[in-house]
Design a protein around this motif. Structure first.
Motif, PDB file in Angstrom:
ATOM      1  N   ALA A 273      96.132  11.163  63.147  1.00 19.86           N
ATOM      2  CA  ALA A 273      96.647   9.792  63.205  1.00 19.86           C
ATOM      3  C   ALA A 273      96.911   9.367  64.647  1.00 19.86           C
ATOM      4  O   ALA A 273      96.674   8.211  65.024  1.00 19.86           O
ATOM      5  CB  ALA A 273      97.921   9.676  62.367  1.00 19.86           C
ATOM      6  N   ILE A 274      97.405  10.295  65.465  1.00 16.60           N
ATOM      7  CA  ILE A 274      97.632   9.988  66.881  1.00 16.60           C
ATOM      8  C   ILE A 274      96.302   9.689  67.573  1.00 16.60           C
ATOM      9  O   ILE A 274      96.223   8.776  68.403  1.00 16.60           O
ATOM     10  CB  ILE A 274      98.391  11.154  67.554  1.00 16.60           C
ATOM     11  N   ARG A 275      95.280  10.447  67.235  1.00 22.72           N
ATOM     12  CA  ARG A 275      93.962  10.154  67.817  1.00 22.72           C
ATOM     13  C   ARG A 275      93.511   8.737  67.450  1.00 22.72           C
ATOM     14  O   ARG A 275      93.011   7.986  68.301  1.00 22.72           O
ATOM     15  CB  ARG A 275      92.937  11.177  67.354  1.00 22.72           C
ATOM     16  N   ARG A 276      93.674   8.355  66.179  1.00 21.84           N
ATOM     17  CA  ARG A 276      93.292   7.002  65.772  1.00 21.84           C
ATOM     18  C   ARG A 276      94.103   5.958  66.543  1.00 21.84           C
ATOM     19  O   ARG A 276      93.573   4.917  66.951  1.00 21.84           O
ATOM     20  CB  ARG A 276      93.488   6.832  64.266  1.00 21.84           C
ATOM     21  N   ALA A 277      95.386   6.253  66.751  1.00 23.32           N
ATOM     22  CA  ALA A 277      96.233   5.329  67.508  1.00 23.32           C
ATOM     23  C   ALA A 277      95.742   5.192  68.942  1.00 23.32           C
ATOM     24  O   ALA A 277      95.633   4.081  69.478  1.00 23.32           O
ATOM     25  CB  ALA A 277      97.680   5.820  67.482  1.00 23.32           C
ATOM     26  N   ILE A 278      95.456   6.318  69.566  1.00 23.11           N
ATOM     27  CA  ILE A 278      95.005   6.298  70.963  1.00 23.11           C
ATOM     28  C   ILE A 278      93.690   5.536  71.091  1.00 23.11           C
ATOM     29  O   ILE A 278      93.526   4.685  71.977  1.00 23.11           O
ATOM     30  CB  ILE A 278      94.872   7.735  71.496  1.00 23.11           C
ATOM     31  N   GLU A 279      92.763   5.810  70.216  1.00 20.40           N
ATOM     32  CA  GLU A 279      91.442   5.195  70.324  1.00 20.40           C
ATOM     33  C   GLU A 279      91.448   3.717  69.969  1.00 20.40           C
ATOM     34  O   GLU A 279      90.474   3.013  70.256  1.00 20.40           O
ATOM     35  CB  GLU A 279      90.448   5.968  69.454  1.00 20.40           C
ATOM     36  N   SER A 280      92.543   3.224  69.379  1.00 18.20           N
ATOM     37  CA  SER A 280      92.649   1.792  69.079  1.00 18.20           C
ATOM     38  C   SER A 280      93.415   1.031  70.158  1.00 18.20           C
ATOM     39  O   SER A 280      93.593  -0.183  70.053  1.00 18.20           O
ATOM     40  CB  SER A 280      93.335   1.586  67.724  1.00 18.20           C
ATOM     41  N   TYR A 281      93.853   1.746  71.196  1.00 12.78           N
ATOM     42  CA  TYR A 281      94.588   1.101  72.290  1.00 12.78           C
ATOM     43  C   TYR A 281      93.585   0.512  73.269  1.00 12.78           C
ATOM     44  O   TYR A 281      92.676   1.201  73.731  1.00 12.78           O
ATOM     45  CB  TYR A 281      95.487   2.126  72.980  1.00 12.78           C
ATOM     46  N   GLU A 282      93.740  -0.751  73.596  1.00 10.20           N
ATOM     47  CA  GLU A 282      92.686  -1.464  74.327  1.00 10.20           C
ATOM     48  C   GLU A 282      92.643  -1.140  75.818  1.00 10.20           C
ATOM     49  O   GLU A 282      91.601  -1.292  76.449  1.00 10.20           O
ATOM     50  CB  GLU A 282      92.839  -2.972  74.116  1.00 10.20           C
ATOM     51  N   GLU A 283      93.763  -0.713  76.388  1.00  7.62           N
ATOM     52  CA  GLU A 283      93.749  -0.391  77.817  1.00  7.62           C
ATOM     53  C   GLU A 283      93.002   0.908  78.045  1.00  7.62           C
ATOM     54  O   GLU A 283      93.081   1.844  77.245  1.00  7.62           O
ATOM     55  CB  GLU A 283      95.186  -0.273  78.340  1.00  7.62           C
TER      56      GLU A 283
ATOM     57  N   MET B   2      88.884   1.225  76.279  1.00  4.18           N
ATOM     58  CA  MET B   2      89.728   1.866  75.283  1.00  4.18           C
ATOM     59  C   MET B   2      90.302   3.172  75.811  1.00  4.18           C
ATOM     60  O   MET B   2      89.691   3.831  76.644  1.00  4.18           O
ATOM     61  CB  MET B   2      88.915   2.155  74.023  1.00  4.18           C
ATOM     62  N   ALA B   3      91.465   3.525  75.318  1.00  5.77           N
ATOM     63  CA  ALA B   3      92.048   4.822  75.667  1.00  5.77           C
ATOM     64  C   ALA B   3      91.269   5.929  74.959  1.00  5.77           C
ATOM     65  O   ALA B   3      90.693   5.720  73.891  1.00  5.77           O
ATOM     66  CB  ALA B   3      93.510   4.855  75.258  1.00  5.77           C
ATOM     67  N   ARG B   4      91.264   7.110  75.571  1.00  6.32           N
ATOM     68  CA  ARG B   4      90.563   8.231  74.957  1.00  6.32           C
ATOM     69  C   ARG B   4      91.259   9.536  75.312  1.00  6.32           C
ATOM     70  O   ARG B   4      91.873   9.670  76.382  1.00  6.32           O
ATOM     71  CB  ARG B   4      89.100   8.280  75.404  1.00  6.32           C
ATOM     72  N   ILE B   5      91.164  10.487  74.397  1.00  7.49           N
ATOM     73  CA  ILE B   5      91.710  11.824  74.626  1.00  7.49           C
ATOM     74  C   ILE B   5      90.666  12.645  75.361  1.00  7.49           C
ATOM     75  O   ILE B   5      89.535  12.791  74.901  1.00  7.49           O
ATOM     76  CB  ILE B   5      92.076  12.507  73.298  1.00  7.49           C
ATOM     77  N   THR B   6      91.039  13.173  76.512  1.00  5.62           N
ATOM     78  CA  THR B   6      90.105  13.965  77.309  1.00  5.62           C
ATOM     79  C   THR B   6      90.432  15.455  77.318  1.00  5.62           C
ATOM     80  O   THR B   6      89.592  16.259  77.721  1.00  5.62           O
ATOM     81  CB  THR B   6      90.058  13.456  78.758  1.00  5.62           C
ATOM     82  N   ALA B   7      91.634  15.825  76.880  1.00  4.91           N
ATOM     83  CA  ALA B   7      91.984  17.249  76.870  1.00  4.91           C
ATOM     84  C   ALA B   7      93.191  17.489  75.990  1.00  4.91           C
ATOM     85  O   ALA B   7      94.003  16.586  75.754  1.00  4.91           O
ATOM     86  CB  ALA B   7      92.273  17.762  78.285  1.00  4.91           C
ATOM     87  N   GLY B   8      93.285  18.700  75.515  1.00  4.66           N
ATOM     88  CA  GLY B   8      94.483  19.183  74.838  1.00  4.66           C
ATOM     89  C   GLY B   8      94.959  20.435  75.535  1.00  4.66           C
ATOM     90  O   GLY B   8      94.150  21.295  75.921  1.00  4.66           O
ATOM     91  N   ILE B   9      96.254  20.523  75.743  1.00  4.74           N
ATOM     92  CA  ILE B   9      96.841  21.700  76.391  1.00  4.74           C
ATOM     93  C   ILE B   9      97.963  22.214  75.507  1.00  4.74           C
ATOM     94  O   ILE B   9      98.762  21.431  74.978  1.00  4.74           O
ATOM     95  CB  ILE B   9      97.377  21.361  77.795  1.00  4.74           C
TER      96      ILE B   9
END
Length: 282
Positions: free
Chosen positions: A171-181, A1-8
């Motif tokens: 909502a963007i976080r939910r979108a990212i975390e639902s992306y399978e790649e 799954m895709a994941r957010i690792t940082a915010g800038i």
């Protein structure tokens, strides 16, 4: 799954692009500004920190949109985007390459999550997007990752509230975390900090307010998301409202992120420059 690792987050002052393009980084005026980005340039170049994709939140400056079309939130879903000519020729920076499949997924997820995103398949991108990339990556032949442009209207009244932006980030976080790649994703917020470009208060900078805003990106998201428009206008000038775009990044990271690096400098042109690197709480 895709994941957010940082915010800038960073200011996107056009002069900073000019300084890089004209190789003035070591000039006395520019050097202390760019010095605050050296930590981030080193950090983001490490393989474990390098993003596969950046969701880059910025505002257009009448390059792609004008009074005939004013989307509140617009997401670029095409394969590429060309640097805009803002009156003195396009900046000498690489073509912006998107991960279109990922961008379409984010658009669909946010729309089904009841955010009315405008889907853009053709637009030029101006300094609001290209200056942050230059500050973090220098002058490469190609940007080292894919970039999803997410444009926010903070130019024409009414801009979205900070709370709406924060919730879009969630909502963007939910979108990212639902992306399978499997993707390493950064979310960037740009614009600000305090500045006013016209009128009797032109040149306004409120360093105390700016520093508290930077503090609360890792301490008090509830305060930040509830700052009213009138406070931005009164305390940070007519262009300070750009900081609501940082709240999309904050919402995507979630509560209590860890601040890894921070930089603040005045002035750059007639603007306060702010920059912060955040890591989501585990």
């Amino acid at each position: 799954m895709a994941r957010i690792t940082a915010g800038i987050a960073t200011s996107h002052v056009p002069l900073l692009g000019v300084g890089i393009d004209q190789k003035k980084m070591d000039d006395p005026y520019f050097k202390p500004i760019y010095a605050g980005y050296e930590w981030t340039k080193d950090w983001i170049a490490k393989p474990e920190n390098k993003p596969d994709v950046i969701v880059l939140v910025y505002n257009d400056h009448a390059s792609a949109f004008d009074m005939n079309l004013i989307p509140t939130f617009a997401i670029g879903c095409a394969d590429t985007f060309t640097p805009a000519d803002e009156g003195w020729g396009p900046r000498p920076v690489p073509l912006v390459k998107n991960d279109a499949d990922f961008a379409w997924h984010v658009a669909q997820s946010c729309i089904l999550d009841e955010f009315d995103m405008t889907i853009i398949n053709k637009m030029n991108v101006d300094h609001g997007l290209t200056v942050p990339l230059s500050l973090m990556f220098g002058q490469p032949d190609a940007w080292p990752c894919k970039i999803v442009p997410l444009a926010v209207n903070v130019v024409t009244y009414p801009p979205p509230t900070g709370n709406r932006c924060y919730n879009l980030g969630k909502a963007i976080r939910r979108a990212i975390e639902s992306y399978e790649e499997e993707l390493n994703v950064h979310v960037w917020g740009t614009g600000g900090m305090s500045h006013q470009l016209q009128g009797p208060r032109a040149g306004l900078i409120n360093a105390e307010w700016d520093q508290r805003f930077l503090d609360d990106l890792s301490k008090d998201h509830e305060r930040l998301r509830n700052i009213p428009h009138i406070e931005y206008l009164r305390e940070t000038g007519s262009e300070g409202i750009e900081m609501v775009m940082w709240l999309i990044m904050a919402g995507a990271l979630g509560a209590s992120p860890k601040a890894l690096h921070r930089h603040y400098h005045v002035p750059a042109s007639n603007t306060a420059v702010g920059h912060i690197v955040l890591e989501p709480a585990s």
